[in-house]
Design a protein around this motif. Sequence first.
Motif, PDB file in Angstrom:
ATOM      1  N   GLY A 177      -3.538  -2.706   6.076  1.00 59.40           N
ATOM      2  CA  GLY A 177      -1.660  -2.052   6.152  1.00 59.40           C
ATOM      3  C   GLY A 177      -0.801  -3.067   5.295  1.00 59.40           C
ATOM      4  N   HIS A 178       0.815  -2.149   5.473  1.00 57.67           N
ATOM      5  CA  HIS A 178       1.335  -2.907   4.318  1.00 57.67           C
ATOM      6  C   HIS A 178       1.530  -4.332   4.677  1.00 57.67           C
ATOM      7  CE1 HIS A 178       5.268  -2.793   2.880  1.00 57.67           C
ATOM      8  NE2 HIS A 178       4.715  -3.803   1.684  1.00 57.67           N
ATOM      9  N   ILE A 224      -5.772   0.476  -0.618  1.00 57.21           N
ATOM     10  CA  ILE A 224      -5.266   2.065  -0.344  1.00 57.21           C
ATOM     11  C   ILE A 224      -4.130   1.800   0.180  1.00 57.21           C
ATOM     12  CG2 ILE A 224      -5.651   4.153   0.470  1.00 57.21           C
ATOM     13  CD1 ILE A 224      -8.285   3.905  -0.371  1.00 57.21           C
ATOM     14  N   VAL A 225      -3.250   1.421   0.848  1.00 55.25           N
ATOM     15  CA  VAL A 225      -2.040   0.708   1.878  1.00 55.25           C
ATOM     16  C   VAL A 225      -1.540   1.716   2.601  1.00 55.25           C
ATOM     17  CG1 VAL A 225      -0.437  -1.005   1.856  1.00 55.25           C
ATOM     18  CG2 VAL A 225      -1.848  -0.705   0.062  1.00 55.25           C
ATOM     19  N   TYR A 256       5.132   7.240  -2.102  1.00 54.74           N
ATOM     20  CA  TYR A 256       4.326   6.873  -1.128  1.00 54.74           C
ATOM     21  C   TYR A 256       3.438   7.957  -1.952  1.00 54.74           C
ATOM     22  CZ  TYR A 256       6.700   5.159   1.922  1.00 54.74           C
ATOM     23  OH  TYR A 256       7.180   3.499   2.969  1.00 54.74           O
ATOM     24  N   HIS A 257       2.392   8.094  -2.194  1.00 48.11           N
ATOM     25  CA  HIS A 257       1.438   9.425  -3.029  1.00 48.11           C
ATOM     26  C   HIS A 257       1.248   9.835  -1.605  1.00 48.11           C
ATOM     27  CE1 HIS A 257       0.308   5.828  -5.238  1.00 48.11           C
ATOM     28  NE2 HIS A 257       0.651   7.084  -6.815  1.00 48.11           N
ATOM     29  N   PHE A 258       1.150   9.718  -0.560  1.00 44.90           N
ATOM     30  CA  PHE A 258       1.110  10.796   0.442  1.00 44.90           C
ATOM     31  C   PHE A 258       1.783  10.527   1.466  1.00 44.90           C
ATOM     32  CE2 PHE A 258      -2.561  11.250  -2.077  1.00 44.90           C
ATOM     33  CZ  PHE A 258      -3.399  12.465  -1.960  1.00 44.90           C
ATOM     34  N   TYR A 259       2.181  11.498   2.541  1.00 39.40           N
ATOM     35  CA  TYR A 259       2.640  11.584   3.814  1.00 39.40           C
ATOM     36  C   TYR A 259       2.347  12.575   4.758  1.00 39.40           C
ATOM     37  CZ  TYR A 259       6.903  11.304   6.401  1.00 39.40           C
ATOM     38  OH  TYR A 259       8.146  11.552   7.566  1.00 39.40           O
ATOM     39  N   SER A 272      -2.353   0.295  -6.578  1.00 41.63           N
ATOM     40  CA  SER A 272      -2.710   0.305  -5.649  1.00 41.63           C
ATOM     41  C   SER A 272      -2.281   2.456  -5.017  1.00 41.63           C
ATOM     42  CB  SER A 272      -2.195  -0.115  -3.762  1.00 41.63           C
ATOM     43  OG  SER A 272      -0.546  -0.448  -4.917  1.00 41.63           O
ATOM     44  N   TYR A 273      -2.776   3.107  -4.479  1.00 49.71           N
ATOM     45  CA  TYR A 273      -2.601   3.903  -3.453  1.00 49.71           C
ATOM     46  C   TYR A 273      -1.591   3.665  -2.283  1.00 49.71           C
ATOM     47  CZ  TYR A 273      -5.779   6.307  -6.403  1.00 49.71           C
ATOM     48  OH  TYR A 273      -6.754   7.082  -7.296  1.00 49.71           O
TER      49      TYR A 273
END
Length: 161
Positions: free
Chosen positions: A116-117, A9-10, A41-44, A71-72
């Motif tokens: 983190g990325h 999960i990034v 992205y999946h979420f912001y 990854s999410y």
Amino acid sequence: MRPTDIRYIVVHCSATRASQSYSPEALERDHRARGFRSAGYHFYIRRSGAIIPLRPLEQIGAHARGYNRSSYGVCYEGGLDNMGHPADTRTAEQRTALRQLLEHLHTLAPQATILGHRDLSPDRNGDGRINPDEWIKLCPCFDAQREYHDISISPVSHATE
């Protein structure tokens, strides 16, 4: 993507100044301009703490080259101080919302490591750790692995995908 396929999960930042708003619409527009079908992205997470769904979890993201299929991706609005320098600009509301979202995503994919990325940069010296001098990007401008270790404590594996 199935939750069992998720290894990471990034956490990302939008790399925008703390003094400027960056709407989900602007994010979407900018990602499309880069050739993506939609925001990657999946979420912001807005400065207000509002969690904006962008891609369905079943859809592969476009946020971490080489890791998208496993990854999410979660991005928070900000990441630069008012002068444009990398900084942890998360508001209290973002911190709360991000933790709640990561806890939820981790229940869906309990085998996933939260990071983190920048932690997906290549291990250039081969010591098994990603050091600051190896980061390709500073994103998300804070140590997500350390901050969320209580949610996700499994070590990062840098096996090729």
